[in-house]
Write an enzyme that holds these catalytic residues in place. Structure first.
Site, PDB file in Angstrom:
ATOM      1  N   HIS A 124    -128.705 -78.244  99.165  1.00  0.00           N
ATOM      2  CA  HIS A 124    -127.577 -77.703  98.378  1.00  0.00           C
ATOM      3  C   HIS A 124    -126.489 -77.085  99.261  1.00  0.00           C
ATOM      4  CE1 HIS A 124    -129.557 -78.423  94.623  1.00  0.00           C
ATOM      5  NE2 HIS A 124    -130.565 -77.608  94.869  1.00  0.00           N
ATOM      6  N   ASP A 161    -135.985 -84.732  95.332  1.00  0.00           N
ATOM      7  CA  ASP A 161    -136.028 -83.385  94.754  1.00  0.00           C
ATOM      8  C   ASP A 161    -135.470 -83.475  93.326  1.00  0.00           C
ATOM      9  OD1 ASP A 161    -136.021 -80.251  95.865  1.00  0.00           O
ATOM     10  OD2 ASP A 161    -134.612 -80.584  94.211  1.00  0.00           O
ATOM     11  N   HIS A 163    -133.504 -81.608  91.869  1.00  0.00           N
ATOM     12  CA  HIS A 163    -132.091 -81.220  91.820  1.00  0.00           C
ATOM     13  C   HIS A 163    -131.237 -82.176  92.655  1.00  0.00           C
ATOM     14  CE1 HIS A 163    -134.436 -77.429  91.252  1.00  0.00           C
ATOM     15  NE2 HIS A 163    -133.579 -77.292  90.254  1.00  0.00           N
ATOM     16  N   ASP A 248    -140.379 -80.280  93.279  1.00  0.00           N
ATOM     17  CA  ASP A 248    -140.119 -79.648  91.981  1.00  0.00           C
ATOM     18  C   ASP A 248    -139.974 -80.694  90.874  1.00  0.00           C
ATOM     19  OD1 ASP A 248    -137.799 -80.454  93.258  1.00  0.00           O
ATOM     20  OD2 ASP A 248    -136.810 -78.507  93.189  1.00  0.00           O
TER      21      ASP A 248
HETATM   22 ZN   LIG Z   1    -134.977 -78.642  93.913  1.00  0.00          ZN
END
Ligand SMILES: [Zn+2]
Length: 343
Positions: A124, A161, A163, A248
Protein backbone atom coordinates in the site's frame (compact mmCIF):
# COMPACT_ATOMS: atom_id res chain seq x y z
CA UNK A 1 13.85 -27.95 -5.64
CA UNK A 2 15.63 -25.79 -3.09
CA UNK A 3 13.79 -22.94 -1.45
CA UNK A 4 15.11 -20.19 0.76
CA UNK A 5 13.59 -17.92 3.35
CA UNK A 6 14.51 -14.57 4.78
CA UNK A 7 13.77 -13.84 8.41
CA UNK A 8 15.35 -11.61 11.02
CA UNK A 9 14.23 -10.80 14.58
CA UNK A 10 14.64 -7.14 13.69
CA UNK A 11 11.20 -7.44 12.03
CA UNK A 12 9.70 -7.85 15.51
CA UNK A 13 11.03 -4.41 16.52
CA UNK A 14 8.31 -2.75 14.47
CA UNK A 15 6.03 -2.49 17.50
CA UNK A 16 2.46 -1.58 16.57
CA UNK A 17 0.92 -2.04 20.04
CA UNK A 18 -2.81 -2.84 19.89
CA UNK A 19 -3.12 -3.64 16.20
CA UNK A 20 -3.86 -6.51 13.81
CA UNK A 21 -0.49 -6.19 12.04
CA UNK A 22 1.67 -7.35 14.95
CA UNK A 23 5.01 -9.04 15.54
CA UNK A 24 3.13 -12.16 16.69
CA UNK A 25 2.27 -12.79 13.02
CA UNK A 26 5.88 -13.51 12.14
CA UNK A 27 6.47 -15.33 15.42
CA UNK A 28 3.53 -17.64 14.61
CA UNK A 29 4.93 -18.38 11.14
CA UNK A 30 8.47 -19.00 12.30
CA UNK A 31 7.47 -21.23 15.23
CA UNK A 32 5.13 -23.26 12.98
CA UNK A 33 7.89 -23.78 10.40
CA UNK A 34 10.20 -24.80 13.23
CA UNK A 35 7.69 -27.16 14.89
CA UNK A 36 6.79 -28.91 11.65
CA UNK A 37 10.44 -29.46 10.76
CA UNK A 38 10.19 -27.34 7.65
CA UNK A 39 12.94 -24.92 8.65
CA UNK A 40 15.44 -27.74 8.24
CA UNK A 41 14.40 -28.19 4.61
CA UNK A 42 14.86 -24.50 3.79
CA UNK A 43 17.96 -22.45 3.03
CA UNK A 44 18.26 -19.44 5.32
CA UNK A 45 19.04 -16.19 3.52
CA UNK A 46 20.48 -13.43 5.65
CA UNK A 47 18.59 -10.13 5.58
CA UNK A 48 20.27 -6.77 5.17
CA UNK A 49 18.97 -3.23 5.35
CA UNK A 50 18.09 -1.63 2.02
CA UNK A 51 20.20 1.45 1.32
CA UNK A 52 18.56 4.85 1.11
CA UNK A 53 19.30 4.86 -2.62
CA UNK A 54 17.46 1.56 -2.98
CA UNK A 55 14.44 2.86 -1.03
CA UNK A 56 14.59 5.98 -3.21
CA UNK A 57 14.03 3.84 -6.31
CA UNK A 58 10.37 4.07 -5.28
CA UNK A 59 10.03 6.69 -2.52
CA UNK A 60 10.64 10.43 -2.32
CA UNK A 61 13.69 11.27 -0.24
CA UNK A 62 11.79 13.70 1.99
CA UNK A 63 9.31 10.93 2.74
CA UNK A 64 12.12 8.53 3.69
CA UNK A 65 13.49 11.23 6.00
CA UNK A 66 10.05 11.70 7.55
CA UNK A 67 9.90 7.97 8.40
CA UNK A 68 13.40 8.10 9.89
CA UNK A 69 12.51 11.21 11.93
CA UNK A 70 9.28 9.67 13.21
CA UNK A 71 11.19 6.62 14.46
CA UNK A 72 13.77 8.85 16.11
CA UNK A 73 11.00 10.63 17.97
CA UNK A 74 9.83 7.26 19.28
CA UNK A 75 7.15 6.61 16.69
CA UNK A 76 3.58 7.76 16.11
CA UNK A 77 0.58 7.34 13.82
CA UNK A 78 1.10 8.17 10.15
CA UNK A 79 -2.53 7.63 9.14
CA UNK A 80 -5.55 6.08 10.91
CA UNK A 81 -4.24 2.55 10.18
CA UNK A 82 -0.49 2.92 10.17
CA UNK A 83 1.63 3.33 13.26
CA UNK A 84 5.38 3.37 13.91
CA UNK A 85 7.57 2.68 16.93
CA UNK A 86 11.20 3.58 17.53
CA UNK A 87 12.31 0.37 15.82
CA UNK A 88 10.06 0.67 12.77
CA UNK A 89 12.41 2.55 10.47
CA UNK A 90 15.17 -0.02 10.80
CA UNK A 91 12.69 -2.89 10.49
CA UNK A 92 11.29 -1.29 7.33
CA UNK A 93 14.79 -0.91 5.83
CA UNK A 94 15.40 -4.60 6.57
CA UNK A 95 12.01 -5.58 5.14
CA UNK A 96 12.86 -4.02 1.77
CA UNK A 97 16.44 -5.29 2.01
CA UNK A 98 15.20 -8.75 2.97
CA UNK A 99 13.23 -9.08 -0.23
CA UNK A 100 16.17 -7.70 -2.21
CA UNK A 101 18.29 -10.47 -0.65
CA UNK A 102 15.65 -13.04 -1.63
CA UNK A 103 15.81 -11.75 -5.21
CA UNK A 104 19.62 -11.85 -5.16
CA UNK A 105 19.58 -15.45 -3.92
CA UNK A 106 17.17 -16.48 -6.67
CA UNK A 107 18.92 -14.55 -9.44
CA UNK A 108 22.32 -15.82 -8.29
CA UNK A 109 21.10 -19.40 -8.34
CA UNK A 110 21.75 -19.97 -4.61
CA UNK A 111 18.15 -21.19 -4.27
CA UNK A 112 15.41 -22.13 -6.70
CA UNK A 113 12.88 -19.82 -5.08
CA UNK A 114 12.73 -17.68 -1.95
CA UNK A 115 10.15 -16.22 0.39
CA UNK A 116 10.88 -13.10 2.45
CA UNK A 117 9.10 -13.34 5.81
CA UNK A 118 9.18 -9.65 6.59
CA UNK A 119 7.21 -6.86 8.17
CA UNK A 120 6.11 -4.12 7.93
CA UNK A 121 4.31 -5.16 4.73
CA UNK A 122 4.62 -2.92 1.69
CA UNK A 123 2.12 -2.98 -1.15
CA UNK A 124 0.00 0.00 0.00
CA UNK A 125 2.94 2.38 0.48
CA UNK A 126 3.08 5.02 -2.25
CA UNK A 127 6.05 7.15 -3.27
CA UNK A 128 5.27 9.74 -0.61
CA UNK A 129 2.75 8.19 1.73
CA UNK A 130 2.55 5.43 4.34
CA UNK A 131 -0.80 3.69 4.47
CA UNK A 132 -2.50 0.38 5.20
CA UNK A 133 0.19 -0.78 7.71
CA UNK A 134 2.91 -0.22 5.04
CA UNK A 135 5.92 2.11 5.25
CA UNK A 136 8.14 1.23 2.28
CA UNK A 137 6.89 -0.70 -0.74
CA UNK A 138 9.12 -3.75 -0.45
CA UNK A 139 8.03 -5.44 -3.66
CA UNK A 140 8.20 -2.30 -5.80
CA UNK A 141 11.70 -1.55 -4.45
CA UNK A 142 12.87 -5.11 -5.12
CA UNK A 143 11.38 -5.08 -8.64
CA UNK A 144 13.10 -1.80 -9.54
CA UNK A 145 16.33 -3.08 -8.03
CA UNK A 146 16.11 -6.29 -10.07
CA UNK A 147 15.34 -4.44 -13.32
CA UNK A 148 18.49 -2.32 -12.88
CA UNK A 149 20.85 -4.85 -11.37
CA UNK A 150 20.10 -7.82 -13.62
CA UNK A 151 19.08 -5.86 -16.74
CA UNK A 152 15.84 -7.79 -16.87
CA UNK A 153 13.54 -6.82 -19.69
CA UNK A 154 10.35 -7.76 -17.90
CA UNK A 155 9.19 -8.63 -14.37
CA UNK A 156 5.78 -9.98 -13.44
CA UNK A 157 4.30 -9.12 -10.03
CA UNK A 158 1.36 -11.22 -8.83
CA UNK A 159 -0.49 -9.86 -5.77
CA UNK A 160 -3.03 -12.19 -4.17
CA UNK A 161 -3.41 -10.21 -0.95
CA UNK A 162 -7.12 -9.54 -0.38
CA UNK A 163 -6.45 -5.80 -0.69
CA UNK A 164 -5.43 -3.98 -3.85
CA UNK A 165 -1.75 -3.01 -3.89
CA UNK A 166 -2.31 0.63 -4.76
CA UNK A 167 1.32 1.55 -4.07
CA UNK A 168 2.69 -1.14 -6.36
CA UNK A 169 0.23 -0.18 -9.08
CA UNK A 170 1.35 3.46 -8.76
CA UNK A 171 5.04 2.54 -8.94
CA UNK A 172 4.70 0.77 -12.29
CA UNK A 173 1.60 2.29 -13.84
CA UNK A 174 3.57 3.84 -16.71
CA UNK A 175 6.30 1.21 -16.84
CA UNK A 176 5.84 -1.38 -19.59
CA UNK A 177 8.64 -3.55 -18.16
CA UNK A 178 6.63 -4.52 -15.08
CA UNK A 179 3.27 -6.23 -15.28
CA UNK A 180 1.25 -5.93 -12.08
CA UNK A 181 -1.62 -8.40 -11.67
CA UNK A 182 -3.79 -8.10 -8.56
CA UNK A 183 -6.69 -10.19 -7.32
CA UNK A 184 -8.53 -8.41 -4.55
CA UNK A 185 -11.87 -7.96 -2.83
CA UNK A 186 -13.68 -5.00 -4.37
CA UNK A 187 -15.04 -2.57 -3.42
CA UNK A 188 -12.80 -2.62 -0.38
CA UNK A 189 -9.79 -0.89 1.17
CA UNK A 190 -7.95 1.08 -0.25
CA UNK A 191 -10.58 1.86 -2.91
CA UNK A 192 -8.33 1.54 -5.95
CA UNK A 193 -8.10 -1.54 -8.17
CA UNK A 194 -10.91 -1.16 -10.67
CA UNK A 195 -10.87 -3.14 -13.86
CA UNK A 196 -10.36 0.03 -15.92
CA UNK A 197 -6.97 0.85 -14.35
CA UNK A 198 -4.88 -0.85 -17.03
CA UNK A 199 -1.67 1.18 -17.19
CA UNK A 200 -0.64 4.45 -18.83
CA UNK A 201 0.93 5.24 -22.20
CA UNK A 202 3.27 2.55 -23.46
CA UNK A 203 2.41 0.53 -20.33
CA UNK A 204 -1.26 0.15 -21.28
CA UNK A 205 -2.26 -3.43 -20.60
CA UNK A 206 0.48 -4.12 -18.06
CA UNK A 207 -1.67 -3.25 -15.05
CA UNK A 208 -4.26 -5.93 -14.52
CA UNK A 209 -6.86 -5.62 -11.81
CA UNK A 210 -9.19 -8.50 -11.05
CA UNK A 211 -11.65 -6.97 -8.58
CA UNK A 212 -13.57 -9.83 -6.97
CA UNK A 213 -16.82 -9.78 -5.04
CA UNK A 214 -16.74 -10.90 -1.39
CA UNK A 215 -17.20 -14.63 -0.85
CA UNK A 216 -14.80 -15.96 -3.49
CA UNK A 217 -13.03 -19.16 -2.50
CA UNK A 218 -10.63 -21.69 -3.96
CA UNK A 219 -12.79 -22.44 -7.02
CA UNK A 220 -13.12 -18.78 -8.00
CA UNK A 221 -9.45 -18.01 -7.44
CA UNK A 222 -8.33 -21.03 -9.43
CA UNK A 223 -10.60 -20.01 -12.28
CA UNK A 224 -9.05 -16.54 -12.26
CA UNK A 225 -5.54 -17.98 -12.18
CA UNK A 226 -6.18 -20.46 -14.97
CA UNK A 227 -8.22 -18.21 -17.25
CA UNK A 228 -6.51 -14.85 -16.75
CA UNK A 229 -3.21 -14.94 -14.88
CA UNK A 230 -1.63 -17.93 -16.64
CA UNK A 231 -2.31 -16.72 -20.21
CA UNK A 232 -1.30 -13.13 -19.35
CA UNK A 233 1.95 -14.33 -17.78
CA UNK A 234 2.74 -16.45 -20.84
CA UNK A 235 2.09 -13.54 -23.16
CA UNK A 236 4.21 -11.15 -21.06
CA UNK A 237 7.07 -13.65 -20.72
CA UNK A 238 8.86 -12.26 -17.65
CA UNK A 239 12.46 -12.90 -16.60
CA UNK A 240 11.48 -13.01 -12.92
CA UNK A 241 8.23 -13.45 -11.00
CA UNK A 242 7.65 -11.61 -7.73
CA UNK A 243 4.66 -12.26 -5.50
CA UNK A 244 2.91 -10.09 -2.94
CA UNK A 245 1.75 -12.99 -0.80
CA UNK A 246 -1.09 -11.81 1.40
CA UNK A 247 -2.98 -14.42 3.35
CA UNK A 248 -5.86 -12.18 4.39
CA UNK A 249 -7.69 -13.88 1.52
CA UNK A 250 -8.05 -16.87 3.88
CA UNK A 251 -11.56 -17.81 4.99
CA UNK A 252 -10.51 -17.46 8.65
CA UNK A 253 -9.13 -13.94 8.25
CA UNK A 254 -10.79 -11.31 10.45
CA UNK A 255 -10.30 -8.36 8.06
CA UNK A 256 -11.88 -9.55 4.83
CA UNK A 257 -14.66 -11.71 3.44
CA UNK A 258 -12.98 -14.18 1.11
CA UNK A 259 -13.16 -17.97 1.45
CA UNK A 260 -9.78 -19.28 0.32
CA UNK A 261 -8.53 -22.32 2.23
CA UNK A 262 -4.97 -23.20 3.14
CA UNK A 263 -5.10 -25.77 0.35
CA UNK A 264 -6.28 -23.03 -2.02
CA UNK A 265 -3.15 -21.01 -1.30
CA UNK A 266 -1.10 -24.12 -2.03
CA UNK A 267 -2.83 -24.48 -5.39
CA UNK A 268 -2.16 -20.85 -6.26
CA UNK A 269 1.48 -21.26 -5.24
CA UNK A 270 1.64 -24.35 -7.45
CA UNK A 271 0.35 -22.45 -10.47
CA UNK A 272 2.78 -19.58 -9.87
CA UNK A 273 5.69 -21.97 -9.40
CA UNK A 274 4.69 -23.73 -12.61
CA UNK A 275 4.68 -20.39 -14.46
CA UNK A 276 8.13 -19.52 -13.10
CA UNK A 277 9.45 -22.92 -14.22
CA UNK A 278 7.93 -22.55 -17.66
CA UNK A 279 8.77 -18.90 -18.30
CA UNK A 280 11.85 -17.82 -16.36
CA UNK A 281 13.98 -20.72 -15.23
CA UNK A 282 12.00 -21.05 -11.99
CA UNK A 283 13.08 -17.61 -10.76
CA UNK A 284 10.48 -16.75 -8.13
CA UNK A 285 10.59 -14.58 -4.99
CA UNK A 286 7.67 -13.98 -2.65
CA UNK A 287 7.20 -11.43 0.09
CA UNK A 288 4.75 -11.46 2.96
CA UNK A 289 2.01 -8.84 2.86
CA UNK A 290 -1.20 -9.33 4.92
CA UNK A 291 -2.76 -12.24 6.82
CA UNK A 292 -4.20 -11.65 10.27
CA UNK A 293 -5.50 -14.96 11.58
CA UNK A 294 -2.34 -16.33 13.14
CA UNK A 295 -3.12 -20.04 12.68
CA UNK A 296 -4.36 -19.64 9.13
CA UNK A 297 -1.38 -17.44 8.29
CA UNK A 298 1.18 -19.88 9.70
CA UNK A 299 -0.45 -22.90 8.03
CA UNK A 300 -0.80 -21.12 4.67
CA UNK A 301 2.79 -19.87 4.62
CA UNK A 302 3.93 -23.40 5.45
CA UNK A 303 1.76 -24.78 2.63
CA UNK A 304 3.38 -22.27 0.27
CA UNK A 305 6.85 -23.46 1.30
CA UNK A 306 5.72 -27.09 0.90
CA UNK A 307 4.78 -26.31 -2.70
CA UNK A 308 8.10 -24.55 -3.33
CA UNK A 309 9.90 -27.61 -1.95
CA UNK A 310 7.70 -30.11 -3.80
CA UNK A 311 6.29 -31.63 -0.59
CA UNK A 312 2.75 -33.00 -0.34
CA UNK A 313 0.18 -30.70 1.24
CA UNK A 314 -2.42 -31.21 3.91
CA UNK A 315 -4.96 -28.58 4.91
CA UNK A 316 -5.24 -28.50 8.70
CA UNK A 317 -7.74 -25.68 8.50
CA UNK A 318 -10.03 -27.35 5.99
CA UNK A 319 -13.75 -27.80 6.31
CA UNK A 320 -16.63 -26.11 4.60
CA UNK A 321 -16.59 -22.41 3.78
CA UNK A 322 -18.47 -19.92 5.97
CA UNK A 323 -21.08 -19.43 3.29
CA UNK A 324 -22.28 -22.05 0.86
CA UNK A 325 -22.81 -21.53 -2.84
CA UNK A 326 -20.24 -20.46 -5.37
CA UNK A 327 -19.92 -16.85 -6.45
CA UNK A 328 -20.55 -16.28 -10.15
CA UNK A 329 -17.54 -14.48 -11.56
CA UNK A 330 -17.83 -15.63 -15.17
CA UNK A 331 -18.99 -12.22 -16.39
CA UNK A 332 -16.14 -10.51 -14.56
CA UNK A 333 -13.63 -12.93 -16.05
CA UNK A 334 -15.12 -12.29 -19.49
CA UNK A 335 -14.74 -8.52 -19.06
CA UNK A 336 -11.13 -8.78 -17.86
CA UNK A 337 -10.32 -11.04 -20.81
CA UNK A 338 -11.93 -8.58 -23.19
CA UNK A 339 -10.11 -5.55 -21.77
CA UNK A 340 -6.80 -7.38 -21.87
CA UNK A 341 -7.45 -9.00 -25.24
CA UNK A 342 -7.33 -12.60 -24.12
CA UNK A 343 -9.38 -14.77 -26.45
ZN1 LIG B 1 -4.14 -7.11 2.81
Amino acid sequence: MSAGYVYDPIYLKHDTGQHVEVAARLEAIVSHLEKTGLTKQLTPIEARPATIDEIALVHQRDYIKEIEDTAQKGGGWLDPDTVMSAGSYEAALYAAGGLIRAVEAVMGGEVGSAFALVRPPGHHATSRRAMGFCLFNNIAIAAKYALDKYKLERILIIDFDVHHGNGTQEAFYDNPRVMYISTHEYPFYPGTGSIEETGGGAAKGTNVNIPLPAGCGDAEYLKVFEQIIVPLARRFSPGLILVSAGYDTHRADPLAMMEVSTGGFAKMAGIIKGLAGELCGGRLALTLEGGYDLNALAASVKATFDVLLGNSIEDPLGGPPRRSGAVDIDRLIGTVKEIHKLS
